[in-house]
Design a protein around this motif. Structure first.
Motif, PDB file in Angstrom:
ATOM      1  N   ASP A  21       0.825  -1.210   0.000  1.00  0.00           N
ATOM      2  CA  ASP A  21       0.000   0.000   0.000  1.00  0.00           C
ATOM      3  C   ASP A  21       0.860   1.262   0.000  1.00  0.00           C
ATOM      4  OD1 ASP A  21       0.832  -0.634   2.594  1.00  0.00           O
ATOM      5  OD2 ASP A  21      -1.097  -0.174   3.539  1.00  0.00           O
ATOM      6  N   VAL A  22       1.964   1.242   0.712  1.00  0.00           N
ATOM      7  CA  VAL A  22       2.880   2.389   0.732  1.00  0.00           C
ATOM      8  C   VAL A  22       3.543   2.531  -0.635  1.00  0.00           C
ATOM      9  CG1 VAL A  22       4.973   3.355   1.781  1.00  0.00           C
ATOM     10  CG2 VAL A  22       3.278   2.185   3.213  1.00  0.00           C
ATOM     11  N   ARG A  23       3.996   1.412  -1.179  1.00  0.00           N
ATOM     12  CA  ARG A  23       4.658   1.439  -2.489  1.00  0.00           C
ATOM     13  C   ARG A  23       3.738   2.017  -3.555  1.00  0.00           C
ATOM     14  NH1 ARG A  23       6.673  -4.438  -3.281  1.00  0.00           N
ATOM     15  NH2 ARG A  23       7.269  -3.564  -5.284  1.00  0.00           N
ATOM     16  N   SER A  24       2.484   1.611  -3.527  1.00  0.00           N
ATOM     17  CA  SER A  24       1.520   2.110  -4.504  1.00  0.00           C
ATOM     18  C   SER A  24       1.307   3.618  -4.352  1.00  0.00           C
ATOM     19  CB  SER A  24       0.199   1.355  -4.337  1.00  0.00           C
ATOM     20  OG  SER A  24      -0.758   1.842  -5.220  1.00  0.00           O
ATOM     21  N   ALA A  25       1.119   4.071  -3.125  1.00  0.00           N
ATOM     22  CA  ALA A  25       0.907   5.506  -2.870  1.00  0.00           C
ATOM     23  C   ALA A  25       2.130   6.315  -3.283  1.00  0.00           C
ATOM     24  CB  ALA A  25       0.597   5.731  -1.389  1.00  0.00           C
ATOM     25  N   LEU A  26       3.312   5.817  -2.962  1.00  0.00           N
ATOM     26  CA  LEU A  26       4.530   6.552  -3.295  1.00  0.00           C
ATOM     27  C   LEU A  26       4.771   6.578  -4.799  1.00  0.00           C
ATOM     28  CD1 LEU A  26       6.846   8.189  -2.210  1.00  0.00           C
ATOM     29  CD2 LEU A  26       8.084   6.061  -1.749  1.00  0.00           C
ATOM     30  N   ARG A  27       4.506   5.480  -5.462  1.00  0.00           N
ATOM     31  CA  ARG A  27       4.646   5.457  -6.932  1.00  0.00           C
ATOM     32  C   ARG A  27       3.782   6.539  -7.576  1.00  0.00           C
ATOM     33  NH1 ARG A  27       3.352  -0.373  -7.016  1.00  0.00           N
ATOM     34  NH2 ARG A  27       5.308  -1.374  -6.508  1.00  0.00           N
ATOM     35  N   GLU A  28       2.532   6.642  -7.109  1.00  0.00           N
ATOM     36  CA  GLU A  28       1.609   7.651  -7.653  1.00  0.00           C
ATOM     37  C   GLU A  28       2.150   9.059  -7.463  1.00  0.00           C
ATOM     38  OE1 GLU A  28      -2.609   7.849  -6.711  1.00  0.00           O
ATOM     39  OE2 GLU A  28      -2.628   5.645  -6.687  1.00  0.00           O
ATOM     40  N   LEU A  29       2.619   9.347  -6.246  1.00  0.00           N
ATOM     41  CA  LEU A  29       3.140  10.686  -5.965  1.00  0.00           C
ATOM     42  C   LEU A  29       4.383  10.997  -6.793  1.00  0.00           C
ATOM     43  CD1 LEU A  29       2.658  10.888  -2.115  1.00  0.00           C
ATOM     44  CD2 LEU A  29       1.527  12.294  -3.848  1.00  0.00           C
ATOM     45  N   MET A  30       5.254  10.032  -6.921  1.00  0.00           N
ATOM     46  CA  MET A  30       6.474  10.251  -7.709  1.00  0.00           C
ATOM     47  C   MET A  30       6.130  10.466  -9.178  1.00  0.00           C
ATOM     48  SD  MET A  30       9.171   7.636  -5.977  1.00  0.00           S
ATOM     49  CE  MET A  30      10.561   8.453  -5.176  1.00  0.00           C
ATOM     50  N   ALA A  31       5.152   9.734  -9.667  1.00  0.00           N
ATOM     51  CA  ALA A  31       4.751   9.864 -11.072  1.00  0.00           C
ATOM     52  C   ALA A  31       4.187  11.247 -11.375  1.00  0.00           C
ATOM     53  CB  ALA A  31       3.734   8.785 -11.434  1.00  0.00           C
ATOM     54  N   THR A  32       3.564  11.864 -10.368  1.00  0.00           N
ATOM     55  CA  THR A  32       2.989  13.189 -10.583  1.00  0.00           C
ATOM     56  C   THR A  32       3.969  14.308 -10.243  1.00  0.00           C
ATOM     57  OG1 THR A  32       2.046  13.313  -8.360  1.00  0.00           O
ATOM     58  CG2 THR A  32       0.662  12.337 -10.092  1.00  0.00           C
ATOM     59  N   GLY A  33       5.168  13.947  -9.784  1.00  0.00           N
ATOM     60  CA  GLY A  33       6.158  14.964  -9.444  1.00  0.00           C
ATOM     61  C   GLY A  33       5.874  15.680  -8.138  1.00  0.00           C
ATOM     62  N   ALA A  34       5.196  15.009  -7.226  1.00  0.00           N
ATOM     63  CA  ALA A  34       4.872  15.616  -5.923  1.00  0.00           C
ATOM     64  C   ALA A  34       6.150  15.999  -5.188  1.00  0.00           C
ATOM     65  CB  ALA A  34       4.064  14.635  -5.082  1.00  0.00           C
ATOM     66  N   PRO A  35       6.095  17.066  -4.395  1.00  0.00           N
ATOM     67  CA  PRO A  35       7.282  17.493  -3.637  1.00  0.00           C
ATOM     68  C   PRO A  35       7.757  16.397  -2.673  1.00  0.00           C
ATOM     69  CG  PRO A  35       5.522  19.138  -3.495  1.00  0.00           C
ATOM     70  CD  PRO A  35       4.945  17.928  -4.164  1.00  0.00           C
ATOM     71  N   ILE A  36       9.034  16.435  -2.361  1.00  0.00           N
ATOM     72  CA  ILE A  36       9.655  15.460  -1.469  1.00  0.00           C
ATOM     73  C   ILE A  36       8.934  15.406  -0.125  1.00  0.00           C
ATOM     74  CG2 ILE A  36      11.788  14.910  -0.206  1.00  0.00           C
ATOM     75  CD1 ILE A  36      11.810  14.338  -3.268  1.00  0.00           C
ATOM     76  N   ASP A  37       8.594  16.555   0.426  1.00  0.00           N
ATOM     77  CA  ASP A  37       7.895  16.584   1.714  1.00  0.00           C
ATOM     78  C   ASP A  37       6.582  15.810   1.647  1.00  0.00           C
ATOM     79  OD1 ASP A  37       9.938  18.135   2.716  1.00  0.00           O
ATOM     80  OD2 ASP A  37       8.856  20.024   2.480  1.00  0.00           O
ATOM     81  N   ALA A  38       5.862  15.959   0.547  1.00  0.00           N
ATOM     82  CA  ALA A  38       4.589  15.248   0.379  1.00  0.00           C
ATOM     83  C   ALA A  38       4.822  13.746   0.258  1.00  0.00           C
ATOM     84  CB  ALA A  38       3.847  15.774  -0.847  1.00  0.00           C
ATOM     85  N   GLN A  39       5.887  13.372  -0.417  1.00  0.00           N
ATOM     86  CA  GLN A  39       6.217  11.951  -0.560  1.00  0.00           C
ATOM     87  C   GLN A  39       6.515  11.338   0.807  1.00  0.00           C
ATOM     88  OE1 GLN A  39       9.234  11.227  -3.590  1.00  0.00           O
ATOM     89  NE2 GLN A  39       8.416  12.893  -4.829  1.00  0.00           N
ATOM     90  N   LEU A  40       7.318  12.029   1.601  1.00  0.00           N
ATOM     91  CA  LEU A  40       7.671  11.514   2.919  1.00  0.00           C
ATOM     92  C   LEU A  40       6.441  11.445   3.828  1.00  0.00           C
ATOM     93  CD1 LEU A  40       9.893  10.428   4.727  1.00  0.00           C
ATOM     94  CD2 LEU A  40      10.414  12.788   5.383  1.00  0.00           C
ATOM     95  N   ARG A  41       5.614  12.490   3.796  1.00  0.00           N
ATOM     96  CA  ARG A  41       4.383  12.471   4.606  1.00  0.00           C
ATOM     97  C   ARG A  41       3.469  11.323   4.196  1.00  0.00           C
ATOM     98  NH1 ARG A  41       4.660  17.899   3.778  1.00  0.00           N
ATOM     99  NH2 ARG A  41       2.908  17.883   2.331  1.00  0.00           N
ATOM    100  N   ALA A  42       3.418  11.027   2.897  1.00  0.00           N
ATOM    101  CA  ALA A  42       2.582   9.926   2.418  1.00  0.00           C
ATOM    102  C   ALA A  42       3.077   8.587   2.953  1.00  0.00           C
ATOM    103  CB  ALA A  42       2.552   9.902   0.896  1.00  0.00           C
ATOM    104  N   VAL A  43       4.379   8.434   3.035  1.00  0.00           N
ATOM    105  CA  VAL A  43       4.945   7.186   3.557  1.00  0.00           C
ATOM    106  C   VAL A  43       4.609   7.032   5.035  1.00  0.00           C
ATOM    107  CG1 VAL A  43       7.100   5.969   4.071  1.00  0.00           C
ATOM    108  CG2 VAL A  43       6.792   7.059   1.836  1.00  0.00           C
ATOM    109  N   VAL A  44       4.819   8.078   5.815  1.00  0.00           N
ATOM    110  CA  VAL A  44       4.636   7.947   7.269  1.00  0.00           C
ATOM    111  C   VAL A  44       3.169   7.927   7.692  1.00  0.00           C
ATOM    112  CG1 VAL A  44       6.893   8.921   7.788  1.00  0.00           C
ATOM    113  CG2 VAL A  44       4.875  10.408   7.826  1.00  0.00           C
TER     114      VAL A  44
END
Length: 133
Positions: A21-44
């Protein structure tokens, strides 16, 4: 990282980044170019609140560039179907690390895994390495 708090943080992140579930959420954010802070918040957000707060606190000591390098190494592992490990490695020469305000990040991409080692003395970083947050 290399001091109290760092080892549990890297272990938690390694575990979280292995969850589908984390991998899927992070893949989506990375694909859209989300900021690093948003990526980290999504993981935690997949961790309990106390753990999430601790991970965010630990990573506030690092500049976004380092966090980006860790997440890019994860992306390399993910796209290759390899496990990912984030390790806090004690500096081999802590006095030298502190004196020279050294931070070391090493990415090892091997046939069966991608491993990131992070070594530093908390609070002893060169001015250019200071957190941006």
């Amino acid at each position: 990282m290399g001091a109290t708090g760092c080892e549990p943080t890297t272990a938690v992140l390694t575990t979280l980044l292995a969850r589908p579930d984390v991998r899927s959420a992070l893949r989506e954010l990375m694909a859209t170019g989300a900021p690093i802070d948003a990526q980290l918040r999504a993981v935690v957000r997949f961790a309990d609140p106390a753990t999430a707060a601790n991970v965010l606190h630990e990573f506030q000591e690092l500049p976004r560039l380092t966090v980006a390098m860790i997440l890019q190494a994860w992306q390399l592992a993910d796209s290759a179907g390899k496990p990912f490990e984030l390790l806090s490695e004690r500096p081999t020469a802590p006095v030298d690390f502190a004196r020279h305000k050294r931070v070391r990040i090493v990415v090892d991409s091997e046939s069966d895994t991608v491993r990131v080692g992070l070594s530093h003395i908390p609070g002893r970083h060169a001015a250019w390495y200071a957190p941006t947050a």
